[in-house]
Design an enzyme around this catalytic site. Structure first.
Site, mmCIF file in Angstrom:
data_model
loop_
_atom_site.group_PDB
_atom_site.id
_atom_site.type_symbol
_atom_site.label_atom_id
_atom_site.label_comp_id
_atom_site.label_asym_id
_atom_site.label_seq_id
_atom_site.Cartn_x
_atom_site.Cartn_y
_atom_site.Cartn_z
ATOM 1 N N TYR A 170 13.587 15.027 53.047
ATOM 2 C CA TYR A 170 14.690 14.510 52.237
ATOM 3 C C TYR A 170 14.923 15.414 51.026
ATOM 4 O O TYR A 170 16.037 15.912 50.804
ATOM 5 C CB TYR A 170 14.328 13.082 51.823
ATOM 6 C CG TYR A 170 15.293 12.383 50.916
ATOM 7 C CD1 TYR A 170 16.637 12.297 51.233
ATOM 8 C CD2 TYR A 170 14.840 11.771 49.748
ATOM 9 C CE1 TYR A 170 17.513 11.628 50.386
ATOM 10 C CE2 TYR A 170 15.704 11.103 48.911
ATOM 11 C CZ TYR A 170 17.036 11.037 49.235
ATOM 12 O OH TYR A 170 17.891 10.379 48.400
ATOM 13 N N GLY B 263 15.563 19.072 52.187
ATOM 14 C CA GLY B 263 16.874 19.176 52.833
ATOM 15 C C GLY B 263 17.967 19.454 51.819
ATOM 16 O O GLY B 263 18.841 20.296 52.017
ATOM 17 N N SER C 117 19.778 -2.239 47.492
ATOM 18 C CA SER C 117 20.183 -3.078 48.621
ATOM 19 C C SER C 117 19.031 -3.977 49.063
ATOM 20 O O SER C 117 19.235 -5.171 49.331
ATOM 21 C CB SER C 117 20.693 -2.218 49.776
ATOM 22 O OG SER C 117 19.914 -1.058 49.929
ATOM 23 N N PHE D 260 16.511 -5.277 47.270
ATOM 24 C CA PHE D 260 16.279 -6.385 46.329
ATOM 25 C C PHE D 260 17.396 -7.431 46.425
ATOM 26 O O PHE D 260 17.134 -8.635 46.427
ATOM 27 C CB PHE D 260 16.186 -5.867 44.886
ATOM 28 C CG PHE D 260 14.881 -5.175 44.545
ATOM 29 C CD1 PHE D 260 13.902 -4.960 45.508
ATOM 30 C CD2 PHE D 260 14.638 -4.731 43.243
ATOM 31 C CE1 PHE D 260 12.697 -4.316 45.197
ATOM 32 C CE2 PHE D 260 13.434 -4.095 42.920
ATOM 33 C CZ PHE D 260 12.472 -3.886 43.895
ATOM 34 N N ASP E 143 6.015 9.212 45.974
ATOM 35 C CA ASP E 143 7.113 8.471 45.342
ATOM 36 C C ASP E 143 7.249 8.956 43.885
ATOM 37 O O ASP E 143 6.283 8.894 43.131
ATOM 38 C CB ASP E 143 6.794 6.969 45.361
ATOM 39 C CG ASP E 143 8.022 6.110 45.157
ATOM 40 O OD1 ASP E 143 8.778 5.938 46.125
ATOM 41 O OD2 ASP E 143 8.222 5.619 44.034
ATOM 42 N N GLN F 279 9.205 8.838 37.834
ATOM 43 C CA GLN F 279 10.339 8.585 36.933
ATOM 44 C C GLN F 279 11.482 9.523 37.285
ATOM 45 O O GLN F 279 11.270 10.605 37.827
ATOM 46 C CB GLN F 279 9.922 8.775 35.480
ATOM 47 C CG GLN F 279 9.264 10.107 35.178
ATOM 48 C CD GLN F 279 8.868 10.246 33.713
ATOM 49 O OE1 GLN F 279 8.903 9.305 32.949
ATOM 50 N NE2 GLN F 279 8.514 11.455 33.330
HETATM 51 N N1 UDP Z 1 11.280 0.556 46.092
HETATM 52 C C1 UDP Z 1 10.683 -0.698 45.938
HETATM 53 N N2 UDP Z 1 10.982 -1.672 46.843
HETATM 54 C C2 UDP Z 1 11.840 -1.486 47.878
HETATM 55 C C3 UDP Z 1 12.456 -0.213 48.026
HETATM 56 C C4 UDP Z 1 12.144 0.777 47.124
HETATM 57 O O1 UDP Z 1 9.904 -0.926 44.987
HETATM 58 O O2 UDP Z 1 12.055 -2.434 48.640
HETATM 59 C C5 UDP Z 1 10.994 1.604 45.088
HETATM 60 C C6 UDP Z 1 10.589 2.951 45.681
HETATM 61 O O3 UDP Z 1 9.198 3.012 45.907
HETATM 62 C C7 UDP Z 1 11.051 3.890 44.579
HETATM 63 C C8 UDP Z 1 12.272 3.188 43.971
HETATM 64 O O4 UDP Z 1 12.185 1.830 44.378
HETATM 65 O O5 UDP Z 1 10.044 3.985 43.581
HETATM 66 C C9 UDP Z 1 13.602 3.784 44.436
HETATM 67 O O6 UDP Z 1 13.589 3.875 45.828
HETATM 68 P P1 UDP Z 1 14.860 4.369 46.670
HETATM 69 O O7 UDP Z 1 14.418 4.586 48.069
HETATM 70 O O8 UDP Z 1 16.004 3.431 46.451
HETATM 71 O O9 UDP Z 1 15.291 5.752 45.990
HETATM 72 P P2 UDP Z 1 14.488 7.131 45.728
HETATM 73 O O10 UDP Z 1 13.003 6.889 45.823
HETATM 74 O O11 UDP Z 1 14.991 8.077 46.765
HETATM 75 O O12 UDP Z 1 14.890 7.496 44.341
#
Ligand code: UDP
Length: 195
Positions: free
Chosen positions: A27, A30, A71, A73, A155, A158
């Site tokens: 991701y 890419g 989405s 939450f 993950d 911040q």
């Molecule tokens: N996350 C979470 N619960 C979920 C989905 C995601 O706590 O049901 C957390 C995830 O671990 C990350 C943050 O929310 O720390 C944002 O995740 P997302 O996939 O939306 O975006 P990205 O990580 O690509 O910024």
């Protein structure tokens, strides 16, 4: 494309910190590879390019099952299911409402031919996932509880865009506060799911 950043907030000049072989690497890498290819075509063939770096956009027409946090939450709260917090919920993201992002795109596309970017487009207001969960629960009501699940590998802890370039070059800054954008998004999912 910044990965798990060591510089905060992230300006366009920051190269990021990305694990090339982790489960989410395709991701991040890419996006980085796409930027490289675009700049190669620009340098070798004078192709007119414009590169936007998008930060956590949300809003109506998101897919209910795409797995992203906003989405997830909202759909969980609407269905009265547990809200799935990955890790301790202290990681942060900066969420940009889709209308603001589109406005930024249009302004970027209207810049002169030589302007390539990259330009950060995002909302610098930063929230923890726990704060997001509380906002969603307040807007939706219901009886969902928080459920803490393991944090996915790599993950980012911040993320917050430095949007100084977009502000000066595009005269752009996001206008929609998270609570207002979430209200629109909740209304969209409520209708979509018939809840
Ligand atoms: N996350 C979470 N619960 C979920 C989905 C995601 O706590 O049901 C957390 C995830 O671990 C990350 C943050 O929310 O720390 C944002 O995740 P997302 O996939 O939306 O975006 P990205 O990580 O690509 O910024």
């Amino acid at each position: 494309m910044y990965g798990d950043p060591e510089v905060h907030p992230q300006p366009e000049s920051y190269w990021g910190k990305v694990n090339p072989i982790g489960p989410r690497s395709c991701y991040d890498e890419g996006k980085r590879c796409a930027e490289t290819l675009f700049f190669d075509y620009h340098q070798q063939h004078s192709l007119d390019i414009k590169v936007a770096r998008i930060f956590n956009t949300y809003g109506p027409r998101m897919h209910p099952n795409d797995g992203r946090v906003v989405s997830n939450f909202i759909v969980q709260a609407l269905k009265g299911e547990d809200i799935t917090i990955y890790g301790d919920g202290q990681q942060t993201r900066s969420f940009c409402y889709v209308d603001d992002l589109i406005e930024g795109f249009v302004k970027l596309m209207n810049t002169e031919a030589g302007f390539t970017g990259p330009v950060n487009l995002g909302n610098p207001s930063e929230f923890t996932m726990l704060e997001l969960a509380e906002m969603v629960l307040k807007l939706v009501g219901g009886k969902s509880r928080l459920s803490f699940l393991p944090l996915p590998a790599d993950d980012p802890r911040q993320r917050q865009p430095d949007i100084s370039l977009a502000q000066t070059k595009l005269s752009w800054a996001p206008q929609v506060p998270l609570n207002d954008g979430l209200k629109e998004t909740v209304a969209y999912f409520r209708k979509l799911l018939g809840l």
